[in-house]
Design a protein around this motif. Structure first.
Motif, PDB file in Angstrom:
ATOM      1  N   GLY A 176       0.788  -1.163  -0.033  1.00 17.89           N
ATOM      2  CA  GLY A 176       0.037  -0.203   0.010  1.00 17.89           C
ATOM      3  C   GLY A 176       0.954   1.227   0.004  1.00 17.89           C
ATOM      4  N   GLU A 177       2.134   1.082   0.188  1.00 17.70           N
ATOM      5  CA  GLU A 177       3.022   2.139   0.376  1.00 17.70           C
ATOM      6  C   GLU A 177       3.848   2.602  -0.966  1.00 17.70           C
ATOM      7  OE1 GLU A 177       5.213   1.948   3.790  1.00 17.70           O
ATOM      8  OE2 GLU A 177       3.365   1.808   5.178  1.00 17.70           O
ATOM      9  N   ARG A 178       4.155   1.270  -1.573  1.00 15.30           N
ATOM     10  CA  ARG A 178       5.091   1.306  -2.787  1.00 15.30           C
ATOM     11  C   ARG A 178       4.859   0.486  -3.809  1.00 15.30           C
ATOM     12  NH1 ARG A 178       8.785   0.033   1.307  1.00 15.30           N
ATOM     13  NH2 ARG A 178       9.238  -2.193   1.639  1.00 15.30           N
ATOM     14  N   GLU A 179       5.187   0.319  -5.118  1.00 21.06           N
ATOM     15  CA  GLU A 179       5.072  -0.146  -6.092  1.00 21.06           C
ATOM     16  C   GLU A 179       5.107  -1.733  -5.942  1.00 21.06           C
ATOM     17  OE1 GLU A 179       5.084   1.911 -10.517  1.00 21.06           O
ATOM     18  OE2 GLU A 179       6.900   0.956  -9.699  1.00 21.06           O
ATOM     19  N   LEU A 180       4.144  -2.838  -6.351  1.00 22.14           N
ATOM     20  CA  LEU A 180       4.100  -3.946  -6.239  1.00 22.14           C
ATOM     21  C   LEU A 180       4.421  -4.509  -7.585  1.00 22.14           C
ATOM     22  CD1 LEU A 180       4.116  -6.458  -4.326  1.00 22.14           C
ATOM     23  CD2 LEU A 180       1.608  -6.482  -4.831  1.00 22.14           C
ATOM     24  N   LEU A 181       5.139  -5.547  -7.874  1.00 27.00           N
ATOM     25  CA  LEU A 181       5.436  -6.086  -9.149  1.00 27.00           C
ATOM     26  C   LEU A 181       4.529  -7.424  -9.001  1.00 27.00           C
ATOM     27  CD1 LEU A 181       6.151  -6.716 -12.391  1.00 27.00           C
ATOM     28  CD2 LEU A 181       8.595  -7.334 -11.256  1.00 27.00           C
ATOM     29  N   VAL A 182       3.582  -7.846  -9.678  1.00 33.07           N
ATOM     30  CA  VAL A 182       2.918  -8.988  -9.733  1.00 33.07           C
ATOM     31  C   VAL A 182       3.383  -9.881 -11.150  1.00 33.07           C
ATOM     32  CG1 VAL A 182       0.618 -10.399  -9.402  1.00 33.07           C
ATOM     33  CG2 VAL A 182       0.974  -8.219  -8.461  1.00 33.07           C
ATOM     34  N   VAL A 183       3.914 -11.109 -10.835  1.00 30.42           N
ATOM     35  CA  VAL A 183       4.311 -11.872 -12.103  1.00 30.42           C
ATOM     36  C   VAL A 183       3.350 -12.722 -12.257  1.00 30.42           C
ATOM     37  CG1 VAL A 183       6.128 -13.236 -13.210  1.00 30.42           C
ATOM     38  CG2 VAL A 183       6.789 -11.170 -11.509  1.00 30.42           C
ATOM     39  N   VAL A 218       4.250 -17.996 -21.719  1.00 33.26           N
ATOM     40  CA  VAL A 218       3.170 -16.915 -21.630  1.00 33.26           C
ATOM     41  C   VAL A 218       3.419 -16.507 -20.175  1.00 33.26           C
ATOM     42  CG1 VAL A 218       0.731 -16.292 -21.738  1.00 33.26           C
ATOM     43  CG2 VAL A 218       1.744 -17.920 -22.973  1.00 33.26           C
ATOM     44  N   SER A 219       3.507 -15.064 -20.034  1.00 29.80           N
ATOM     45  CA  SER A 219       3.559 -14.477 -18.967  1.00 29.80           C
ATOM     46  C   SER A 219       3.209 -13.105 -18.943  1.00 29.80           C
ATOM     47  CB  SER A 219       5.134 -14.423 -18.637  1.00 29.80           C
ATOM     48  OG  SER A 219       5.416 -14.063 -17.093  1.00 29.80           O
ATOM     49  N   ALA A 220       2.885 -12.472 -17.890  1.00 34.42           N
ATOM     50  CA  ALA A 220       2.482 -10.961 -17.727  1.00 34.42           C
ATOM     51  C   ALA A 220       3.061 -10.510 -16.546  1.00 34.42           C
ATOM     52  CB  ALA A 220       0.744 -10.728 -17.364  1.00 34.42           C
ATOM     53  N   HIS A 221       3.612  -8.923 -16.411  1.00 36.69           N
ATOM     54  CA  HIS A 221       3.975  -8.390 -15.212  1.00 36.69           C
ATOM     55  C   HIS A 221       3.014  -7.348 -15.042  1.00 36.69           C
ATOM     56  CE1 HIS A 221       8.268  -9.753 -15.628  1.00 36.69           C
ATOM     57  NE2 HIS A 221       7.632 -10.767 -15.414  1.00 36.69           N
ATOM     58  N   LEU A 222       2.265  -7.203 -14.002  1.00 33.79           N
ATOM     59  CA  LEU A 222       1.508  -6.348 -13.583  1.00 33.79           C
ATOM     60  C   LEU A 222       1.982  -5.373 -12.333  1.00 33.79           C
ATOM     61  CD1 LEU A 222      -1.954  -8.606 -13.053  1.00 33.79           C
ATOM     62  CD2 LEU A 222      -0.971  -7.330 -15.234  1.00 33.79           C
TER      63      LEU A 222
END
Length: 212
Positions: A68-75, A100-104
């Motif tokens: 909630g305070e900084r960016e989070l990368l979801v793989v 097949v992969s996605a980074h959010l």
């Protein structure tokens, strides 16, 4: 993840399908102590039709990630597997790996206890849905006190990504004949069965033949 325009995956419906079918994700954060990674299950937010996901972490992972305070990368990792150069025919070539992969990426919103309970309830219902005798979150022998104690040990989050990089590398740079050969080799009964990857390659091939 380095992007290649030939392999870019941008269709929201396809990205939603990828997330729905591969809910076990990796959460990555940059912290003052260095990079940290955790692994949790997520679901698409059922109130949205975009790439917003919901999930939870166990305490103290919320503090470790600065949730909630900084960016989070979801793989999000979809089907993947080894591709032999022997499947290309008698031409000079090297092995590769199809995937097949996605980074959010985004700053998560922390959920209220009641919202977190709803997410926990959805997660259990989702993964129990295929069982003949599902055990849902609020069913006995669980009672309300047990469930609320469980919730207090977790922190729920909602993430609407502000940056998405997604890649579908499925031999699109090869001839249709080679693609068909690879699909055959990966299919059940082939030399290196990987049905999930074969199905993804067939889906991508068919989409190129018959654009939606």
């Amino acid at each position: 993840m380095r992007q290649n325009p030939s392999f870019a995956m941008t269709d929201v419906a396809e990205l939603r399908r990828l997330i729905a079918q591969n809910p076990w994700v990796t959460l990555v954060s940059s912290t003052p102590e260095g990079l940290v990674a955790s692994h949790y299950a997520v679901l698409l937010d059922d109130d949205r039709d975009d790439l917003t996901i919901v999930g939870h972490v166990g305490k103290p992972d919320d503090l470790i990630h600065g949730l909630g305070e900084r960016e989070l990368l979801v793989v999000v990792q979809g089907p993947h597997g080894y591709i032999s150069p022997g499947w290309y025919g008698e031409v000079a070539n090297v092995p590769t790996w199809n995937f097949v992969s996605a980074h959010l990426t985004g700053v998560p919103e922390i959920l209220s206890p009641e919202e977190n309970l709803r997410v926990l309830d959805r997660l259990v219902a989702h993964f129990e849905s295929g069982r003949e005798d599902p055990r849902l979150l609020w069913e006995r022998p669980n009672d309300a006190d047990f469930v609320r104690r469980l919730e207090k040990g977790t922190v729920g989050f909602r993430l609407t990504p502000t940056r998405v990089v997604a890649k579908r590398k499925l031999s699109q740079n090869k001839s249709p004949e080679v693609v068909d050969t690879i699909i055959m080799e990966l299919s059940e009964g082939g030399s290196a069965p990987n049905p999930a990857l074969a199905a993804e390659m067939a889906r991508a091939r068919d989409a190129r033949v018959t654009p939606r």
